[in-house]
Structure formats: C-alpha cells, structure tokens
Design an enzyme around this catalytic site. Structure first.
Site, PDB file in Angstrom:
ATOM      1  N   ASP A 246       0.844  -1.192   0.000  1.00 40.44           N
ATOM      2  CA  ASP A 246       0.000   0.000   0.000  1.00 40.44           C
ATOM      3  C   ASP A 246       0.878   1.240   0.000  1.00 40.44           C
ATOM      4  OD1 ASP A 246      -2.421  -1.429   0.117  1.00 40.44           O
ATOM      5  OD2 ASP A 246      -2.288  -1.597   2.288  1.00 40.44           O
TER       6      ASP A 246
ATOM      7  N   ASP B 108      -6.976  -1.368  -4.738  1.00 41.63           N
ATOM      8  CA  ASP B 108      -8.092  -0.967  -3.876  1.00 41.63           C
ATOM      9  C   ASP B 108      -8.916   0.134  -4.541  1.00 41.63           C
ATOM     10  OD1 ASP B 108      -7.066  -2.690  -1.926  1.00 41.63           O
ATOM     11  OD2 ASP B 108      -5.887  -1.105  -0.991  1.00 41.63           O
TER      12      ASP B 108
END
EC number: 3.4.23.36
Length: 205
Positions: free
Chosen positions: A144, A178
């Site tokens: 991330d 995401d």
C-alpha cells in the site's frame, strides 16, 4: 471497440498500472518511508497481511483463507463479466466489473507471489527476483502507498463515542488495486439498473 476488447483492455491496463506502481515503491522505498507530494497527499510505503485499506484478517490462517477466497471470487467475476458481455450491457458496467476484477487480481498477485519474488530487508529497499528469499508462496504482503490525510484535528465533544479525540480523515493507506475496486463499485451503483436489470413478469390472461 467491442465489449470483449474493452474488458480486456481495461483489465490489462489496470493490472499493469497496479503492479508497476507497487514494484516501484517496493524497490525504491524503505518500509515506512514517506514522501509528501502535497500536505493532503503522500506516498507512504506500508504493507499488510489482510484486506483492503490495511485491515488485518486472522493471522496466517486467515490470510491463506482470504487469498483462496479471492481466487474463488475472481472466478465468479470472470463468469459475471462474460455473461454481461453476452448481454451487451452498457459499457460502464463492463468497465466497472473489469476494474473490480483487476483490483482483486492485483492484490492476489501480491499475496501469492510477493513472498517469493522479493527479498524482505528490514531497513533497506527490497530486491526483485533475488537469489534467495525467506518468503513463502501464498504468504506475500500486499503493498500500500496512497495516503490522503485530508483533515487532522480534534473532534467536537458533542460527537458520540469519539468526541474530543484526535482524528485523521482519510487515515487509511491503500493501493491502485483498492482504488480500482472502489471505482468499480461506485460505477455499478450509478448504473445499477443496467448492471442488475429486473426481470419483467409476464401476466397470464
């Protein structure tokens, strides 16, 4: 462009973009390193074992279950996408399902392969395809990096449960996969009539 080609094009672009960004961050950033683009937008390298937005899910057993569940889910998404292509639904629906599929595949690649195609140094950048690695297949970590702390401050006392506490909005760190899933879901919501058409009932006389 045919709907099939639109789906293939969307999936390829999304997965390639997701992996290029993740690999670049993992091979150029030390874990925890942050670069401030704007005060409200930062690149912050972190990894997680679990779900989207950095949520965790039940240790190694939970992680394996989540990865296997994602594999089943993408199979279902392929079927759903193919059915909608045959139905010749609105292009927005095709793009939406393709984005959701791409996001799921992007995070699956991390979970399945990143444990074995990278080494895992604690205080330096990772190496892609090292000679040796102590990771395992199916136990890679999801990368991330996008962090949008749009607002930081103390919440008013009148807010139930969290009033008076210091709060950051938006505090979650996420990745392109995401984002693709989120955008896909939003598009499906906007085009829900085309995505989930109601069957017309035939009234018999």
């Amino acid at each position: 462009m045919s709907k099939k080609n639109l789906a293939i094009f969307t999936i390829l672009i999304a997965i390639i973009l997701d992996q290029v960004i993740k690999i670049y961050v993992k091979t150029h950033f030390v874990l925890g390193e942050e670069v401030v683009i704007f005060d409200w937008f930062r690149i912050h390298f972190t990894e997680n074992n679990g779900m989207a937005m950095g949520f965790e899910f039940g240790g190694k057993g939970g992680k394996l279950f989540l990865t296997l569940f994602r594999l089943v889910a993408v199979t279902a998404l392929v079927y759903w996408l193919s059915q909608n292509i045959k139905r010749k639904v609105h292009n927005a629906v095709i793009v939406a399902i393709s984005l959701i599929f791409s996001g799921a595949v992007g995070n699956i690649i991390d979970s399945v392969f990143y444990g074995v195609i990278f080494n895992h140094p604690k205080h330096s950048v990772a190496t892609l395809f090292p000679e040796t690695t102590n990771g395992k297949l199916f136990f890679g970590k999801v990368v991330d990096m996008f962090y949008f702390p749009l607002w930081k401050g103390t919440l008013p006392e009148w807010i139930p449960f969290i009033g008076g506490e210091f709060y950051t909005f938006f505090q979650y760190i996420f990745n392109p996969a995401d984002a693709f899933i989120t955008v896909g879901v939003v598009i499906l919501f906007l085009f829900n009539k085309q995505a989930f058409p109601k069957e017309e009932k035939v009234i018999e006389e």
